[in-house]
Structure formats: structure tokens, C-alpha cells
Design a protein around this motif. Structure first.
Motif, PDB file in Angstrom:
ATOM      1  N   UNK A  87      80.256  17.041  76.122  1.00 16.54           N
ATOM      2  CA  UNK A  87      79.885  18.092  75.167  1.00 16.54           C
ATOM      3  C   UNK A  87      78.424  17.962  74.750  1.00 16.54           C
ATOM      4  N   UNK A  88      77.983  16.730  74.526  1.00 15.98           N
ATOM      5  CA  UNK A  88      76.592  16.503  74.130  1.00 15.98           C
ATOM      6  C   UNK A  88      75.638  16.896  75.254  1.00 15.98           C
ATOM      7  N   UNK A  89      76.042  16.620  76.479  1.00 17.41           N
ATOM      8  CA  UNK A  89      75.209  16.992  77.624  1.00 17.41           C
ATOM      9  C   UNK A  89      75.141  18.513  77.775  1.00 17.41           C
ATOM     10  N   UNK A  90      76.251  19.183  77.496  1.00 20.09           N
ATOM     11  CA  UNK A  90      76.248  20.643  77.534  1.00 20.09           C
ATOM     12  C   UNK A  90      75.279  21.215  76.517  1.00 20.09           C
ATOM     13  N   UNK A  91      75.263  20.618  75.335  1.00 21.27           N
ATOM     14  CA  UNK A  91      74.319  21.071  74.308  1.00 21.27           C
ATOM     15  C   UNK A  91      72.882  20.797  74.736  1.00 21.27           C
ATOM     16  N   UNK A  92      72.678  19.704  75.460  1.00 18.19           N
ATOM     17  CA  UNK A  92      71.333  19.379  75.944  1.00 18.19           C
ATOM     18  C   UNK A  92      70.856  20.414  76.968  1.00 18.19           C
ATOM     19  N   UNK A  93      71.765  20.880  77.827  1.00 19.00           N
ATOM     20  CA  UNK A  93      71.408  21.933  78.789  1.00 19.00           C
ATOM     21  C   UNK A  93      70.975  23.200  78.063  1.00 19.00           C
ATOM     22  N   UNK A  94      71.771  23.609  77.081  1.00 17.17           N
ATOM     23  CA  UNK A  94      71.460  24.825  76.327  1.00 17.17           C
ATOM     24  C   UNK A  94      70.136  24.664  75.579  1.00 17.17           C
ATOM     25  N   UNK A  95      69.930  23.496  74.980  1.00 15.62           N
ATOM     26  CA  UNK A  95      68.696  23.252  74.228  1.00 15.62           C
ATOM     27  C   UNK A  95      67.474  23.315  75.136  1.00 15.62           C
ATOM     28  N   UNK A  96      67.597  22.785  76.349  1.00  9.74           N
ATOM     29  CA  UNK A  96      66.475  22.825  77.290  1.00  9.74           C
ATOM     30  C   UNK A  96      66.165  24.260  77.697  1.00  9.74           C
ATOM     31  N   UNK A  97      67.205  25.062  77.923  1.00  7.11           N
ATOM     32  CA  UNK A  97      66.993  26.470  78.251  1.00  7.11           C
ATOM     33  C   UNK A  97      66.347  27.219  77.088  1.00  7.11           C
ATOM     34  N   UNK A  98      66.817  26.964  75.876  1.00  9.28           N
ATOM     35  CA  UNK A  98      66.253  27.632  74.706  1.00  9.28           C
ATOM     36  C   UNK A  98      64.802  27.228  74.488  1.00  9.28           C
ATOM     37  N   UNK A  99      64.491  25.942  74.734  1.00  8.95           N
ATOM     38  CA  UNK A  99      63.105  25.486  74.603  1.00  8.95           C
ATOM     39  C   UNK A  99      62.210  26.243  75.575  1.00  8.95           C
ATOM     40  N   UNK A 100      62.676  26.393  76.803  1.00  7.86           N
ATOM     41  CA  UNK A 100      61.887  27.096  77.814  1.00  7.86           C
ATOM     42  C   UNK A 100      61.708  28.570  77.451  1.00  7.86           C
ATOM     43  N   UNK A 101      62.772  29.204  76.949  1.00  9.10           N
ATOM     44  CA  UNK A 101      62.655  30.619  76.578  1.00  9.10           C
ATOM     45  C   UNK A 101      61.650  30.811  75.450  1.00  9.10           C
ATOM     46  N   UNK A 102      61.549  29.822  74.568  1.00 12.34           N
ATOM     47  CA  UNK A 102      60.610  29.909  73.455  1.00 12.34           C
ATOM     48  C   UNK A 102      59.181  29.614  73.900  1.00 12.34           C
ATOM     49  N   UNK A 103      59.012  28.588  74.743  1.00 12.13           N
ATOM     50  CA  UNK A 103      57.669  28.122  75.093  1.00 12.13           C
ATOM     51  C   UNK A 103      57.091  28.802  76.328  1.00 12.13           C
ATOM     52  N   UNK A 104      57.918  29.052  77.341  1.00 11.71           N
ATOM     53  CA  UNK A 104      57.424  29.645  78.594  1.00 11.71           C
ATOM     54  C   UNK A 104      58.397  30.721  79.079  1.00 11.71           C
ATOM     55  N   UNK A 105      58.568  31.789  78.310  1.00  8.97           N
ATOM     56  CA  UNK A 105      59.608  32.773  78.636  1.00  8.97           C
ATOM     57  C   UNK A 105      59.457  33.433  79.996  1.00  8.97           C
ATOM     58  N   UNK A 106      58.223  33.622  80.467  1.00  8.58           N
ATOM     59  CA  UNK A 106      58.013  34.374  81.700  1.00  8.58           C
ATOM     60  C   UNK A 106      57.985  33.506  82.959  1.00  8.58           C
ATOM     61  N   UNK A 107      58.135  32.202  82.806  1.00  2.38           N
ATOM     62  CA  UNK A 107      58.214  31.307  83.954  1.00  2.38           C
ATOM     63  C   UNK A 107      59.621  31.409  84.544  1.00  2.38           C
ATOM     64  N   UNK A 108      59.768  31.740  85.838  1.00  8.79           N
ATOM     65  CA  UNK A 108      61.111  31.840  86.425  1.00  8.79           C
ATOM     66  C   UNK A 108      61.956  30.583  86.243  1.00  8.79           C
ATOM     67  N   UNK A 109      61.324  29.411  86.122  1.00 11.15           N
ATOM     68  CA  UNK A 109      62.088  28.184  85.919  1.00 11.15           C
ATOM     69  C   UNK A 109      62.780  28.155  84.556  1.00 11.15           C
ATOM     70  N   UNK A 110      62.357  29.040  83.655  1.00  9.67           N
ATOM     71  CA  UNK A 110      62.987  29.103  82.337  1.00  9.67           C
ATOM     72  C   UNK A 110      64.475  29.402  82.452  1.00  9.67           C
ATOM     73  N   UNK A 111      64.853  30.257  83.387  1.00 14.52           N
ATOM     74  CA  UNK A 111      66.257  30.626  83.562  1.00 14.52           C
ATOM     75  C   UNK A 111      66.859  30.005  84.820  1.00 14.52           C
ATOM     76  N   UNK A 112      66.211  28.954  85.335  1.00 13.68           N
ATOM     77  CA  UNK A 112      66.701  28.282  86.544  1.00 13.68           C
ATOM     78  C   UNK A 112      67.616  27.133  86.133  1.00 13.68           C
ATOM     79  N   UNK A 113      68.923  27.399  86.148  1.00 12.96           N
ATOM     80  CA  UNK A 113      69.881  26.407  85.663  1.00 12.96           C
ATOM     81  C   UNK A 113      69.956  25.188  86.578  1.00 12.96           C
ATOM     82  N   UNK A 114      69.629  25.353  87.850  1.00 10.36           N
ATOM     83  CA  UNK A 114      69.565  24.202  88.736  1.00 10.36           C
ATOM     84  C   UNK A 114      68.467  23.251  88.307  1.00 10.36           C
ATOM     85  N   UNK A 115      67.303  23.807  87.996  1.00 14.69           N
ATOM     86  CA  UNK A 115      66.182  22.984  87.543  1.00 14.69           C
ATOM     87  C   UNK A 115      66.459  22.393  86.163  1.00 14.69           C
ATOM     88  N   UNK A 116      67.111  23.171  85.304  1.00 13.37           N
ATOM     89  CA  UNK A 116      67.467  22.672  83.970  1.00 13.37           C
ATOM     90  C   UNK A 116      68.427  21.487  84.089  1.00 13.37           C
TER      91      UNK A 116
END
Length: 267
Positions: A46-75
Motif C-alpha cells: 500500500x505504501x509503495x502504491x502511494x509512492x507511485x501516485x506521489x511520483x506521478x503527482x510530483x511530475x504533473x506539478x513540476x513537468x506537466x508537458x514532459x511525456x515521462x510525466x504520465x509514463x507509468x513504466x518510468x514511474x
């Protein structure tokens, strides 16, 4: 009123997840990835799942237009590395392997709704926040792919769905067209489209709103906004133009909007 042959007078953008379909195989993909990290790191899943979501949210906030922002494989790789884990399986490969029709639920008989909207004067386009490599398998197994005239995704547009300019490759070709966004996400499908001057149709199956006309429902929506998990925590004065409880309502709304704009039924 006559129009040139093949002139596009209406562009309808559709979101995918929680609008056209519910994708259940994605849960299995994430579960397998998280379990491998958990087994190797000793961290709770569960904690790791929250870490995945947090990393995605960080990317959407800091680098929204970078395709890696929504790349769940890279996340997933990033989170695994944070815990000293080297993944033995690729999230992207699992996504392709697990994609199947039995785990993609069609909402509101969405293929029939989309098919009913097809007309020479209309362009039907997928507009998604997810990368195309994740959305094409969903569209293929659901039978929706061939019903659309195109697809927009961050890796195709080079922009996050909520960013200005995301829709430009279509809207620039028909500057006088009626532009409609249909979706369930408040920022992506209401706030951003309204900023762009589009018509926003929000899919929000809130039964208490059923007694009202679709175009009147937005004024009553704030009382139920807490039921929509994508509604901004800080609130907003921006409202959709219409709210539908089911996609089955959309064709009639499009016909009404076109009539108000003077677009003939046959384009």
C-alpha cells in the motif's frame, strides 16, 4: 445553409477512463509491479502504491508537458530504484500482455453512442491524459478505436491534456467549429476546456441531478461536488456547460448545440 463537402463544423473530444470505459486489467498490472518491489524491499505494498501516485503527482506539478510525466513504466522504475530494486518485468510489457476485452467495461454502451454521433460534418477525437502506448490497447480490445477519427495524448500533442495548445492540431484546422469536450475529470474536461472556449460536458452519474435538464444541472452541481474525486480541493467557480448521468444523453445535447449554432443536421 450549405457547407463545402467534408467541412468539419463540430469537433467532439472524448476522454477514455471513467468516461468511455473502466479499465480493470490495469489494476492487475500495478499489483504485479508493486508486489515485486514489496517482495524485494520489504516495504508494504500500500505504501509503495502511494509512492507511485506521489511520483506521478510530483511530475504533473513540476513537468506537466514532459511525456515521462504520465509514463507509468518510468514511474515504476523510479520508485523501484528509490528502494534499491531492479524490476525483472516491464510494466509496459505487462500492460500489453494483460489487455483483454473481459477486463474493460464499456460505460453506457459507449461504442453505440459514439457510432450514433458519426456524421460527415463531425470529427470525433480521443483526448486523453494517458500516453498512447497505454490507451491504444484499451481502445483496441474495447472495439472503440475504429470509431474515432483521431487520438490526442501527451506523447502525441507534446503537452499535458490540461495545457493550452493540447488540442491545437485539430482546432486550428476548423477555427469556426463547435468544439465540445466530454469527460469525467474536472480539471481536464471542465476547467481546461472552458478556459479554451470549448463546450464542456461532464459525465457525473449523480442521481440527484436526474430531475434537472442536462444544461441546468451545473448550477446544482456544487452541492454534490465532493462526490467527484477530481474536483479541486480549493474549489472553483468554473462549471461545465452540461452534466450527463450517462453518455446516452450526449447525442441529443450535441444536436441541440449544433441547432443553436445553426449547423444543419447533415452538416
Amino acid at each position: 445553409m450549405s457547407t463545402p463537402e467534408n467541412a468539419i463544423e463540430t469537433i467532439i473530444f472524448f476522454d477514455i477512463d471513467a468516461t468511455l470505459v473502466e479499465n480493470r486489467f490495469s489494476t492487475r498490472v500495478m499489483a504485479d509491479i508493486l508486489q515485486e518491489i514489496a517482495d524485494a524491499s520489504g516495504q508494504p505494498r500500500d505504501a509503495l502504491g502511494r509512492a507511485l501516485v506521489a511520483e506521478n503527482q510530483r511530475r504533473q506539478l513540476e513537468t506537466p508537458d514532459d511525456p515521462l510525466t504520465m509514463d507509468w513504466g518510468d514511474i515504476a522504475l523510479t520508485v523501484a530504484q528509490q528502494y534499491g530494486v531492479s524490476l525483472s518485468q516491464s510494466l509496459d510489457a505487462l500492460w500489453e500482455a494483460y489487455a483483454n476485452v473481459d477486463e474493460v467495461d464499456l460505460l453506457d454502451d459507449s461504442p453505440a453512442v459514439v457510432a450514433s454521433l458519426k456524421a460527415p460534418h463531425r470529427q470525433l477525437v480521443i483526448a486523453t491524459k494517458g500516453l498512447s502506448k497505454y490507451q491504444y490497447p484499451v481502445l483496441r480490445v474495447s472495439g472503440l478505436l475504429d470509431l474515432f477519427d483521431g487520438i490526442l495524448a501527451p506523447d502525441i500533442a507534446g503537452l499535458h491534456k490540461a495545457s493550452p495548445g493540447y488540442h491545437n492540431s485539430y482546432t486550428r484546422t476548423a477555427p469556426d467549429a463547435l468544439i465540445v469536450q466530454v469527460g469525467d475529470h474536472y480539471e481536464d474536461d471542465v476547467m481546461a476546456p472552458k478556459r479554451n472556449g470549448f463546450v464542456s460536458i461532464l459525465r457525473a452519474p449523480i442521481e440527484e441531478l436526474a430531475v434537472h435538464d442536462a444544461f441546468e444541472r451545473p448550477q446544482y452541481f456544487p452541492a454534490y461536488a465532493d462526490r467527484l474525486h477530481t474536483y479541486p480541493k480549493e474549489g472553483t467557480n468554473v462549471l461545465p456547460d452540461a452534466i450527463v448521468l450517462s453518455l446516452q444523453e450526449v447525442p441529443a445535447l450535441i444536436n441541440q448545440l449544433e441547432a443553436e449554432k445553426g449547423i444543419p443536421k447533415n452538416g
